[in-house]
Design a protein around this motif. Structure first.
Motif, PDB file in Angstrom:
ATOM      1  N   UNK A 267       1.038  -1.243   0.174  1.00 39.89           N
ATOM      2  CA  UNK A 267       0.047   0.012   0.039  1.00 39.89           C
ATOM      3  C   UNK A 267       0.939   1.209   0.045  1.00 39.89           C
ATOM      4  N   UNK A 268       1.976   1.151   0.672  1.00 37.81           N
ATOM      5  CA  UNK A 268       2.795   2.244   0.877  1.00 37.81           C
ATOM      6  C   UNK A 268       3.540   2.533  -0.393  1.00 37.81           C
ATOM      7  N   UNK A 269       4.004   1.561  -1.142  1.00 40.54           N
ATOM      8  CA  UNK A 269       4.834   1.753  -2.160  1.00 40.54           C
ATOM      9  C   UNK A 269       3.880   2.194  -3.463  1.00 40.54           C
ATOM     10  N   UNK A 270       2.706   1.824  -3.519  1.00 33.27           N
ATOM     11  CA  UNK A 270       1.712   1.791  -4.560  1.00 33.27           C
ATOM     12  C   UNK A 270       1.411   3.516  -4.504  1.00 33.27           C
TER      13      UNK A 270
ATOM     14  N   UNK B  70      -3.047   9.291   3.924  1.00 36.66           N
ATOM     15  CA  UNK B  70      -3.438   8.025   4.058  1.00 36.66           C
ATOM     16  C   UNK B  70      -3.244   6.976   2.953  1.00 36.66           C
ATOM     17  N   UNK B  71      -2.642   5.957   3.082  1.00 36.02           N
ATOM     18  CA  UNK B  71      -2.295   5.100   2.078  1.00 36.02           C
ATOM     19  C   UNK B  71      -3.043   3.606   2.236  1.00 36.02           C
ATOM     20  N   UNK B  72      -3.676   3.427   3.418  1.00 35.99           N
ATOM     21  CA  UNK B  72      -4.530   2.289   3.384  1.00 35.99           C
ATOM     22  C   UNK B  72      -5.395   2.349   4.805  1.00 35.99           C
ATOM     23  N   UNK B  73      -6.555   1.662   4.586  1.00 32.56           N
ATOM     24  CA  UNK B  73      -7.668   1.437   5.657  1.00 32.56           C
ATOM     25  C   UNK B  73      -7.477   0.087   6.074  1.00 32.56           C
ATOM     26  N   UNK B  74      -7.532  -0.384   7.386  1.00 28.67           N
ATOM     27  CA  UNK B  74      -7.601  -1.725   7.857  1.00 28.67           C
ATOM     28  C   UNK B  74      -9.094  -2.213   8.444  1.00 28.67           C
ATOM     29  N   UNK B  75      -9.277  -3.357   8.226  1.00 34.80           N
ATOM     30  CA  UNK B  75     -10.377  -3.855   8.973  1.00 34.80           C
ATOM     31  C   UNK B  75      -9.990  -5.529   9.572  1.00 34.80           C
ATOM     32  N   UNK B  76     -10.648  -6.017  10.257  1.00 30.77           N
ATOM     33  CA  UNK B  76     -10.414  -7.332  10.774  1.00 30.77           C
ATOM     34  C   UNK B  76     -11.628  -8.370  10.499  1.00 30.77           C
ATOM     35  N   UNK B  77     -11.286  -9.495  10.083  1.00 33.29           N
ATOM     36  CA  UNK B  77     -12.251 -10.589  10.189  1.00 33.29           C
ATOM     37  C   UNK B  77     -11.707 -11.941  10.596  1.00 33.29           C
ATOM     38  N   UNK B  78     -11.635 -12.276  11.847  1.00 37.30           N
ATOM     39  CA  UNK B  78     -12.052 -11.604  12.893  1.00 37.30           C
ATOM     40  C   UNK B  78     -11.015 -10.929  13.573  1.00 37.30           C
ATOM     41  N   UNK B  79     -11.477 -10.068  14.846  1.00 39.52           N
ATOM     42  CA  UNK B  79     -10.213  -9.320  15.372  1.00 39.52           C
ATOM     43  C   UNK B  79      -9.858 -10.487  16.637  1.00 39.52           C
ATOM     44  N   UNK B  80      -8.690 -10.346  16.913  1.00 34.81           N
ATOM     45  CA  UNK B  80      -8.149 -11.237  18.199  1.00 34.81           C
ATOM     46  C   UNK B  80      -8.710 -10.543  19.314  1.00 34.81           C
TER      47      UNK B  80
ATOM     48  N   UNK C 155      -7.472   4.642  -2.157  1.00 35.41           N
ATOM     49  CA  UNK C 155      -6.586   3.854  -1.340  1.00 35.41           C
ATOM     50  C   UNK C 155      -6.956   2.346  -1.303  1.00 35.41           C
ATOM     51  N   UNK C 156      -5.945   1.751  -0.644  1.00 38.49           N
ATOM     52  CA  UNK C 156      -6.086   0.387  -0.356  1.00 38.49           C
ATOM     53  C   UNK C 156      -7.129   0.008   1.063  1.00 38.49           C
TER      54      UNK C 156
END
Length: 244
Positions: A107-110, A168-178, A198-199
């Protein structure tokens, strides 16, 4: 401690090593979640035989070991189909942490390629995201911007929207979160990412090989995989509930 000047017979060495296991956790009982994923003795025997068969092969050269190229390609293709895409590409890593690191780096490199003036990249992630994201942020110089979770322990979409900047280069979500085993609102997070170009990475290191089968069994689940517009990468762990 110094390197011994003489070796030991292998029976003696193995006996000594096994003796050191006496204080280890009893993973065979299946009561140490998140450390060992044991599917049964029959699966363990297959794993051990497969591992020892290819013990000396080297994945750095698939030109020399064509079997490894075939195995990796087939596993990735099958996994992509499970995760909602027949076209997704990827690669096998040493585990979930490295997969997350690669998602951040990509994501950063793109973003750098698309925005040459970008000097202080950021990623937006809920406070429930895996610690590997903090490691990746440190390694690759991406500032983590944390957002809270709602009362249902899922990422706050409005907070995510407010946290997005030109860096911002990336948004994060979890499936499932710890921490809670919840699935973040991936469609909403991915829509924010798609709107800004963005990613959006979905950390499915825990759920990647559970959720597709729960869906096939008829359980109603929130959308979270590559079928969601805007999701650009997913990490999923074969060594967890893939039992490999």
């Amino acid at each position: 401690m110094k390197l011994p000047t003489t070796g030991k017979p292998h029976d003696e060495l193995l006996a000594e090593m096994r003796a050191q296991q006496r204080d280890d956790a009893d993973w065979h009982s299946g009561k140490i979640w998140s450390l060992v994923y044991f599917a049964g003795d029959d699966v363990a025997e297959v794993l051990k035989e497969a591992y020892t068969t290819f013990f000396y092969t080297n994945g750095l050269s698939v030109a020399a070991f064509k079997s490894l190229r075939k195995f990796e390609s087939e596993v990735i293709a099958m996994t992509a189909e499970l995760l909602g895409s027949s076209e997704a590409v990827g690669n096998m890593t040493s585990g979930g942490t490295e997969s997350i690191l690669m998602a951040i780096k990509t994501a950063r490199d793109m973003a750098r390629d698309q925005r040459p003036g970008l000097t202080e990249p950021e990623m937006v992630l809920p406070v429930t995201a895996h610690p590997a994201f903090e490691k990746g942020a440190h390694y690759f110089g991406v500032k983590p911007v944390h957002i809270p979770v709602r009362d249902d322990f899922r990422a706050d979409v409005e907070a995510a929207k407010a946290a997005i900047t030109d860096n911002t280069v990336l948004i994060v979500g979890s499936a499932l979160c710890y921490p809670y085993g919840t699935i973040d609102p991936i469609p909403e997070l991915a829509a924010l990412a798609q709107e800004r170009g963005i990613g959006c990475h979905v950390d499915a290191c825990v759920g990647g090989f559970i959720l597709p089968f729960l869906a096939r069994l008829g359980y109603k689940l929130p959308a979270w995989d590559f079928s969601v517009p805007g999701v650009t990468s997913i990490s999923a762990d074969l060594h967890k509930y893939g039992y490999a």
